[in-house]
Design an enzyme around this catalytic site. Structure first.
Site, PDB file in Angstrom:
ATOM      1  N   CYS A   6      21.550   4.846  -2.324  1.00  0.00           N
ATOM      2  CA  CYS A   6      21.880   5.838  -0.562  1.00  0.00           C
ATOM      3  C   CYS A   6      23.543   6.070  -1.115  1.00  0.00           C
ATOM      4  O   CYS A   6      23.620   7.282  -0.648  1.00  0.00           O
ATOM      5  CB  CYS A   6      21.788   5.370   0.436  1.00  0.00           C
ATOM      6  SG  CYS A   6      19.847   4.946   0.151  1.00  0.00           S
ATOM      7  N   GLU A  49      -1.903   5.670   3.626  1.00  0.00           N
ATOM      8  CA  GLU A  49      -3.057   4.517   4.100  1.00  0.00           C
ATOM      9  C   GLU A  49      -1.943   3.369   4.771  1.00  0.00           C
ATOM     10  O   GLU A  49      -2.814   2.978   5.682  1.00  0.00           O
ATOM     11  CB  GLU A  49      -3.449   4.521   2.823  1.00  0.00           C
ATOM     12  CG  GLU A  49      -3.844   5.576   2.639  1.00  0.00           C
ATOM     13  CD  GLU A  49      -4.666   5.004   0.758  1.00  0.00           C
ATOM     14  OE1 GLU A  49      -5.445   6.328   0.567  1.00  0.00           O
ATOM     15  OE2 GLU A  49      -4.470   3.977   0.451  1.00  0.00           O
ATOM     16  N   ALA A  50      -0.949   3.359   4.806  1.00  0.00           N
ATOM     17  CA  ALA A  50      -0.403   1.324   5.268  1.00  0.00           C
ATOM     18  C   ALA A  50       1.030   2.065   6.054  1.00  0.00           C
ATOM     19  O   ALA A  50       1.059   0.933   6.579  1.00  0.00           O
ATOM     20  CB  ALA A  50      -0.140   0.824   4.160  1.00  0.00           C
ATOM     21  N   GLY A  51       1.691   2.354   5.510  1.00  0.00           N
ATOM     22  CA  GLY A  51       3.059   2.940   6.158  1.00  0.00           C
ATOM     23  C   GLY A  51       2.781   3.805   7.535  1.00  0.00           C
ATOM     24  O   GLY A  51       3.268   3.430   8.673  1.00  0.00           O
ATOM     25  N   GLY A  75       1.466  -1.087   0.143  1.00  0.00           N
ATOM     26  CA  GLY A  75       0.040   0.044   0.371  1.00  0.00           C
ATOM     27  C   GLY A  75       0.660   1.295   0.299  1.00  0.00           C
ATOM     28  O   GLY A  75       2.179   1.242  -0.079  1.00  0.00           O
ATOM     29  N   PHE A  76      -0.164   2.004  -0.007  1.00  0.00           N
ATOM     30  CA  PHE A  76       1.059   3.825  -0.534  1.00  0.00           C
ATOM     31  C   PHE A  76       1.179   4.045   0.963  1.00  0.00           C
ATOM     32  O   PHE A  76       0.691   3.855   2.536  1.00  0.00           O
ATOM     33  CB  PHE A  76      -0.232   4.210  -0.663  1.00  0.00           C
ATOM     34  CG  PHE A  76      -0.532   4.329  -1.779  1.00  0.00           C
ATOM     35  CD1 PHE A  76       0.454   4.264  -2.679  1.00  0.00           C
ATOM     36  CD2 PHE A  76      -2.064   3.679  -2.001  1.00  0.00           C
ATOM     37  CE1 PHE A  76      -0.262   3.653  -3.971  1.00  0.00           C
ATOM     38  CE2 PHE A  76      -2.272   3.844  -3.505  1.00  0.00           C
ATOM     39  CZ  PHE A  76      -1.204   3.335  -4.309  1.00  0.00           C
ATOM     40  N   GLY A  77       2.413   4.749   1.513  1.00  0.00           N
ATOM     41  CA  GLY A  77       2.317   5.872   2.677  1.00  0.00           C
ATOM     42  C   GLY A  77       1.559   6.159   3.806  1.00  0.00           C
ATOM     43  O   GLY A  77       1.478   6.102   4.410  1.00  0.00           O
ATOM     44  N   GLU A 101      18.123   5.264   7.745  1.00  0.00           N
ATOM     45  CA  GLU A 101      18.617   5.453   6.608  1.00  0.00           C
ATOM     46  C   GLU A 101      18.290   6.647   5.766  1.00  0.00           C
ATOM     47  O   GLU A 101      17.465   5.791   4.713  1.00  0.00           O
ATOM     48  CB  GLU A 101      19.045   4.127   6.058  1.00  0.00           C
ATOM     49  CG  GLU A 101      20.267   4.123   5.227  1.00  0.00           C
ATOM     50  CD  GLU A 101      20.531   4.364   3.822  1.00  0.00           C
ATOM     51  OE1 GLU A 101      20.873   5.759   3.899  1.00  0.00           O
ATOM     52  OE2 GLU A 101      20.030   3.854   3.550  1.00  0.00           O
TER      53      GLU A 101
END
Lengths: 126, 505
Positions: B301, B222-224, B218-220, B262
């Site tokens: 990164c 909504e689910a993150g 899912g999306f940040g 990170e």
């Protein structure tokens, strides 16, 4: 006549209108770092805790636009326009479920603009 | 040479039509029934439908994880080690299939997913499988009647939010130590690249006790967010960018739990004059070290996105570096000869092109590239040419993470200036030092404010070495057995063998 540091495209305004209906008042915070870094994040006002030393660059379509003060050092001479594109950022920015992503499009101020550029304020708001 | 599009299509791995959440050992449809489409950055085609989860699904996953935790938190190191070793074997047996899915999902060239990402993931499970068998606790005899013991216990259930640049490897960096330490996990893959971790789970599902690993798509927002704020999650590990990093810390403060963050870097790669003292294998290696900015299309990164070159060797060295960068083969990411694939998403692609434009506006000189690449094999994918800028360290292209195949080059006159430029950044994740002078190597390695310094090498990621950032690059470490304690409580037990009272009361 003051020159604004941040502006916003018509398409991005329409996305803000849509988001505001669902989430209420919104703010932007420019991110840095990897993945979706260097992109603006749109949050419900009050969700993201604005840092006492974050800089407010101005307002776009009724939303304050913030950035960390050390990052602002590199944006001092930049005008930024907030636009929107199709895409799927992975962060907590509110437009992501719409399949859209706000973007920061930068350009350097002209010498003339720099003389009149709007001073920033600090985020330490009540 | 690039394969023709028809052949490529035939290589597309078999995927399921849709990917649900993986909760308690079962594939579970999202409670509210929503799905979104996952597209491939290689050609823009739709790969599968993905569950669009929210807090209701996260609640189910957290419950399932705690149910599994009743036994997994108390399992023996031997049991966990054996499972981790079997997981490694199983991934290895399915390496080609998983590498192909990784490439279709993320856009990276198949030679990287099959020779780097997947083998490192395999090794990571083996490393932590071995580490928990070989470690022992600590006890001290305080005197003849007292002993103190440092005992480690798992945190319980942890949340992990995974980035899209190494969808499998970054998941494994977080999963392997968390499981080894005895935790159960609720993990959210990035919404751009959710499929490969499901493909991995499919091949190891029978090895994992149900509920030890739970995957929520899912999306940040909504689910993150429900993972990051959940009162029953005991630690959150996140890889991403600074604003979300701050938000994760802020949410963690609501529950007073630890975080690992990170958050990227702007890593300097420093080439001293002695590098070019001879035209030998080492010079050749250093040139390759410069071109490492193109690894994973720069979506790393630790991308060596700032090259600092001693002024006395600049012309000669850069000529060789340009030549080597020009030799980068772009084309079909599924071709083993292709060295650079697609940027992971459209917004990423547009962001990189804007940074290239900013660099030009700031007066940086384009030495190579500086534009998109029209891929004849996949005209609808997101491809950018490897780009080399020359400029000064105060420019935004030297200060902000572009997360694309872009390196910004500048020169320095002596070691002091090299160190000053290297540290003139908000970040401190990686750095490279190239020299034939061992004293210089050591003083630079100690002087640079970053969590990982590569000396005469770059982009090496052994499981047996800690990884993490100084400054705004984050908090905490990943990889190395020290991660076990980042996923455990330390409990101190003091035992007195003395039958006599203190005499105070």
């Amino acid at each position: 006549m003051q020159v604004e540091r941040v502006s916003i495209s018509l398409k991005a305004r329409q996305v803000i209108d849509k988001l505001r209906k669902k989430h209420g008042e919104l703010i932007f915070h420019q991110s840095g770092g990897c993945c979706d870094g260097s992109a603006p994040m749109c949050f419900q006002k009050g969700d993201f805790l604005i840092g006492s030393r974050d800089v407010c660059l101005g307002e776009i379509h009724g939303c304050s636009f913030y950035m960390a003060s050390d990052q602002f050092e590199y944006y001092k001479n930049m005008h930024i326009n907030i636009d929107v594109s199709k895409g799927r950022g992975s962060s907590f920015s509110l437009e992501i479920p719409l399949g859209l992503r706000f973007m920061t499009i930068s350009r350097i101020f002209t010498d003339e603009e720099l003389k009149h550029v709007k001073p920033v304020s600090f985020a330490d708001v009540a | 040479m690039a394969a023709n599009p028809d052949e490529v299509a035939s290589q597309k791995p078999t995927l399921r039509e849709k990917y649900d959440n993986y909760i308690g050992g079962e594939w579970v449809a999202p409670v509210d029934g929503g799905y979104f489409e996952d597209t491939s950055p290689i050609d823009g085609s739709v790969l599968a439908k993905i569950s669009q989860s929210n807090e209701k699904d996260v609640d189910l996953a957290v419950k399932a994880a705690w149910k599994a935790a009743e036994s997994w938190n108390k399992s023996s190191a031997t049991e966990r080690s054996n499972i981790l070793l079997k997981i490694a074997d199983r991934i290895e047996e399915n390496l080609d299939m998983l590498a192909a899915i990784e490439t279709w999902g993320n856009g990276k060239p198949i030679r990287e997913s099959s020779l780097v990402d997947l083998p490192l993931a395999v090794d990571h499970f083996r490393y932590f499988g071995g580490a928990i068998r070989s470690e022992s606790g600590e006890s001290s005899d305080l005197d003849s009647t007292r002993v103190t013991m440092e005992v480690h216990e798992p945190l319980g259930v942890v949340g992990q939010i995974i980035p899209w640049n190494f969808p499998i490897l970054m998941a494994v960096w977080k999963l392997a130590p968390a499981l080894a330490a005895g935790n159960c996990v609720v993990l959210k893959p990035a919404e751009q690249t959710p499929i490969s971790i499901h493909a991995l789970i499919e091949v190891i599902a029978d090895l994992l006790p149900p509920g030890t690993v739970n995957i929520i798509n899912g999306f940040g927002p909504e689910a993150g967010k429900p993972i990051a704020t959940h009162p029953d999650i005991k630690k959150v590990a996140f890889t991403g960018e600074t604003t979300t990093g701050r938000l994760i810390m802020q949410y963690a403060s609501e529950n007073l739990i630890p975080v690992t963050l990170e958050l990227g870097g702007k890593s300097p790669n420093v080439f001293f004059d002695s590098v070019a003292a001879e035209d030998d294998a080492f010079l050749d290696k250093a040139i390759e070290g410069f071109v490492m900015f193109a690894v994973n299309q720069g979506e790393v990164c630790t991308c060596p996105s700032r090259a600092l070159i001693h002024e006395s060797i600049y012309d000669k060295f850069m000529e060789r570096c340009l030549e080597r960068t020009k030799a980068i083969v772009m084309g079909d990411p599924l071709d083993m000869n292709t060295m650079m694939g697609a940027q992971a998403s459209n917004d990423q692609y547009e962001k990189i092109l804007n940074y290239i434009d900013v660099g030009k506006q700031e007066g940086a000189e384009v030495l190579l590239g500086g534009e998109k690449f029209d891929n004849p094999v996949h005209p609808n994918g997101y491809y950018i040419k490897p780009t080399i800028f020359k400029g000064s360290n105060k420019m935004r292209i030297f200060q902000e993470e572009i997360f694309g195949p872009v390196v910004s080059v500048t020169t320095f006159k002596d070691e002091a200036e090299a160190l000053a430029i290297a540290n003139d950044t908000l970040y401190g994740l990686g750095a490279g030092v190239w020299t034939r002078d061992i004293h210089q190597m050591q003083s630079m390695a100690r002087g640079i404010e970053a969590g990982r310094i590569w000396c005469n090498c770059y982009h090496d990621y052994p499981a047996h070495a800690s990884f993490g950032g100084y400054k705004k690059s984050g908090i905490g470490r990943e990889t190395h057995r020290m991660m076990l304690n980042h996923y455990r409580h330390t409990k101190n037990v003091i035992v007195s063998y003395d039958k006599n009272k203190l005499g105070f009361f």
